[in-house]
Design an enzyme around this catalytic site. Structure first.
Site: not given
Length: 730
Positions: A44, A47, A89-92, A263, A489, A529
């Site tokens: 994450h 890369y 992304s904030h998938n998990h 941040d 993207n 992700s």
């Protein structure tokens, strides 16, 4: 705790990675140091499986101010205005805890934008769920939508556009991709590169807690049956605190106090400090006892890896501490001087008067792993052979109504009506169109933005699919009259350790790069992700593209609703009748094989630029790109939006009528023009070598396909709007 190989493996590191860490340090790391390495070297943050391939993407352009490598990309829109934007992304987290996962995804992407000095002006999202029949889908959808709305609405930022899809490949791994656009003056853009020695490093925002520890590592892991145990790794958001943080940061940014700002997102204090030091080729020293904590007896390990939300790290000019503190006190936020910049080129941490970590920055960043993973090339599938008898008992109106109520085609109003899309008073085009449009406050300019993905096409042939999504984004911007400028993207894939998944990634990225280069539509920011899979089952490859374009005068924005009876409807672009991988083939014929439609980049660029010429001359009254469901589905949506009908001329094509109406050939638009302009419009199309067909004329209230096939607009509206509401209310 004694650190050994097994502890490293438990932190998500590989055996050889742990050995490399020991070799670089020339000693065994302590637990805090191991935690820092595990955060910085996970997929994450580092890369490590993707950066080799991402290097080939086109990232420069005449309007690009900042490309990849910063918190977000920045483009020039004239008059000293710039747009800062990114998708992440904030998938998990969203699969484990849908409300907080989605909410903190929105909060995180907004911080990426305002940390660069930009005030957020619009949010978008791309959300993907499992089969509607799956037991978890409905609750996950409800939780995610509430989380997105709950955070964005409280922040007072409009959600202007989005995309929602359903596919069984997301049953075990939903996708939540959040995008934000912000507005900034070109001379007030802030970066994250630390500079100067002995400069105070400031912690601001919320206090640090134990929520989100290992969040970044969890985002780089495959799910298993112990998924519930991962709930503590999901961050908890507070949009009201973030609103205060936004205002405090922007107020401080009005002056000249800030050297660098970052941040605290994935990996919290660890990644934010190391990224700032690495970019500035400096060292950084912290006294962790000075970090504001909301829980008792937090360890250095927990403080460094916490992903508590609504926090920022700032490098200030010397002597500006009191001025800055007054601002953050006014906004009732924590403010603490926790360290300073040094010339050591190390991250050095102190706690209870002892040094608890001492790591050269280079070992964490420049020496992080980079893998050239094995991957398998995809063959272009053979075309499916559809027999004449497959069409025998089909009636066009029945097929159209079924397609309009398909979960991936139907109206998503149930979703977007929960978002505030008009707050701030500058929304020109709300959700439901080709692109969302917001005015640049106090000016005639407007910015258009859209999000797109096509997992089905990418799954069938990743190279073609990668090109197609960029072209889809391009068409969606052009359809509202915007000049496309740049893209961001979010590349969602399964495990990169699987050769097929890695091949999907490599070829999608190649296709994406090829299209964006040809269209002069550069990639200025993004996110990868991986590990979106449960056990051995990965998602369909789902690269999501966020496109941004400029409309010089918002009064000239084009919408998709048909406008006036007797106006002429034209299809721009050639129709060959490509049905493979179409909604028609999958939903009506139950055919799941075959190649996606071909992408002709010359036609895409030429057709799009010609449409913009027609819009500039005020010939186009409404427009819509032709995508999922083909010509007839796109036309039906125009009828629904404008509450007008259309009478279709009999096509001159030699192909089957179903191929003509439902084929998903690319590079096409439907435009509405006045009869008086027909000659001028067709001359421009012919002069630019653009193929066109006269499709029909606008009528009052019926879609008339032929003498036997007609349907009222009210029926179309019912088919298009009812499915999702009925599904969620069951």
């Amino acid at each position: 705790m004694t650190v050994n190989e097994q502890v490293a493996i438990d932190h998500g590191l590989k055996k050889d990675e742990y050995k490399k860490i020991c070799d670089l340090l020339e000693r065994i790391p302590n637990i805090t140091e191991l935690g820092i390495f595990s955060a910085m070297w996970n997929e994450h943050c580092s890369y490590k499986s993707s950066k080799l391939h991402l290097k080939n993407l086109p990232t420069k352009g005449k309007n690009v101010i900042q490309g990849p490598g910063e918190n977000a990309g920045v483009i020039d829109i004239g008059d000293d205005d710039a747009i800062v934007f990114k998708i992440e992304s904030h998938n998990h987290p969203s699969f484990i805890e849908p409300y907080q996962g989605a909410a903190t995804g929105v909060g995180g992407i907004m911080r990426d934008v305002f940390t660069m000095g930009a005030r957020p002006i619009a949010n978008l999202n791309s959300i993907h769920f499992g089969s509607p029949q799956h037991k978890k889908t409905k609750n996950l959808l409800r939780g995610v939508v509430c989380g997105i709305g709950g955070y964005g609405n409280c922040m007072g930022i409009p959600t202007i556009a989005g995309q929602t899809s359903f596919d069984e490949s997301y049953n075990g791994n939903i996708l939540v991709n959040a995008m934000t656009l912000g507005l900034v003056k070109k001379n007030k853009i802030f970066y994250s590169k630390a500079a100067g020695l002995g400069k105070p490093v400031i912690y601001v925002g919320s206090k640090t807690g134990r929520d989100g520890i290992h969040g970044a590592s969890m985002a780089s892991a495959v799910f298993d049956e112990k998924i519930e145990e991962k709930k503590p790794t999901v961050q908890v958001g507070d949009p009201f605190t973030e609103k205060l943080l936004l205002e405090a940061c922007l107020e401080l940014m009005e002056g000249d106090s800030i050297i660098a700002i970052q941040d605290m997102g994935a990996a919290g204090l660890t990644s934010s400090s190391i990224e700032m030091a690495s970019k500035g080729k400096l060292g950084i020293e912290f006294n962790l006892n000075k970090v504001p904590c909301r829980e008792a007896k937090m360890t250095p390990y927990e403080i460094m890896l916490s992903e508590s939300q609504e926090r920022m790290l700032i490098v200030l000019e010397n002597g500006k501490e009191d001025l800055a503190k007054k601002i953050f006190d006014k906004w009732n936020l924590d403010f603490a001087v926790i360290g300073k910049t040094t010339d050591s080129k190390k991250i050095e941490l102190y706690f209870d008067n002892s040094k608890v970590a001492d790591i050269p920055i280079d070992t964490l960043v420049q020496n992080s792993p980079m893998y050239d993973r094995k991957w398998k090339k995809s063959k272009l599938p053979k075309k499916i052979k559809i027999k004449k008898e497959d069409f025998k008992n089909l009636k066009i109106v029945n097929v159209l109504n079924k397609i309009l109520s398909n979960p991936n085609i139907c109206s998503k109003e149930w979703i977007w009506e929960q978002y505030d899309h008009t707050v701030m008073g500058d929304t020109i085009q709300k959700p439901g169109g080709d692109s969302g449009v917001v005015r640049i406050h106090g000016s005639n300019k407007a910015v258009a933005a859209s999000v797109d993905s096509s997992a089905v096409y990418c799954w069938a042939h990743p190279l073609s699919g990668g090109k197609q999504i960029v072209c889809e984004s391009w068409r969606n911007l052009i359809s509202v009259g915007a000049q496309p400028i740049a893209i961001t993207n979010c590349l969602n894939f399964g495990s990169p350790e699987n050769e097929e998944n890695m091949g999907e990634f490599v070829e999608c990225v190649h296709g994406l790069g090829e299209a964006s280069k040809y269209l002069d539509f550069p990639v200025v920011s993004g996110n990868v992700s991986f590990y979106n899979q449960t056990k051995d089952v990965g998602i369909k490859p789902t690269p999501t593209i966020g496109g941004v374009g400029l409309i010089k005068n918002y009064k000239n924005v084009i919408t998709m609703g048909l406008k006036k009876t007797n106006n002429i409807i034209i299809v721009v672009g050639k129709t060959e009748g490509h049905l493979d991988q179409s909604i028609f083939a999958r939903d009506i014929l139950n055919q799941k094989n075959g190649p996606p439609p071909e992408i002709n980049l010359f036609n895409e660029k030429n057709n799009g630029e010609t449409i913009l010429k027609l819009i500039e001359k005020n010939y186009v009254k409404s427009a819509h790109d032709v995508s999922l469901g083909g010509i007839i589905t796109s036309l039906a949506k125009m009828c629904i939006k404008g509450k007008k009908g259309a009478s279709i001329k009999k096509p001159k094509y030699l192909i089957n009528i179903f191929e003509y109406f439902f084929g998903e050939d690319q590079g096409r638009y439907i435009i509405e023009i006045e009869k008086i302009d027909f000659k001028n419009v067709t001359e421009i199309l012919e002069k630019n070598s653009v193929h066109y067909d006269e499709l029909g004329i606008v009528n009052k209230n019926e879609l008339i396909i032929d003498d036997k096939s007609k349907v009222t607009i009210d029926e179309l509206i019912k088919s298009h709007t009812n499915w999702l509401t009925n599904y969620m209310n069951k």
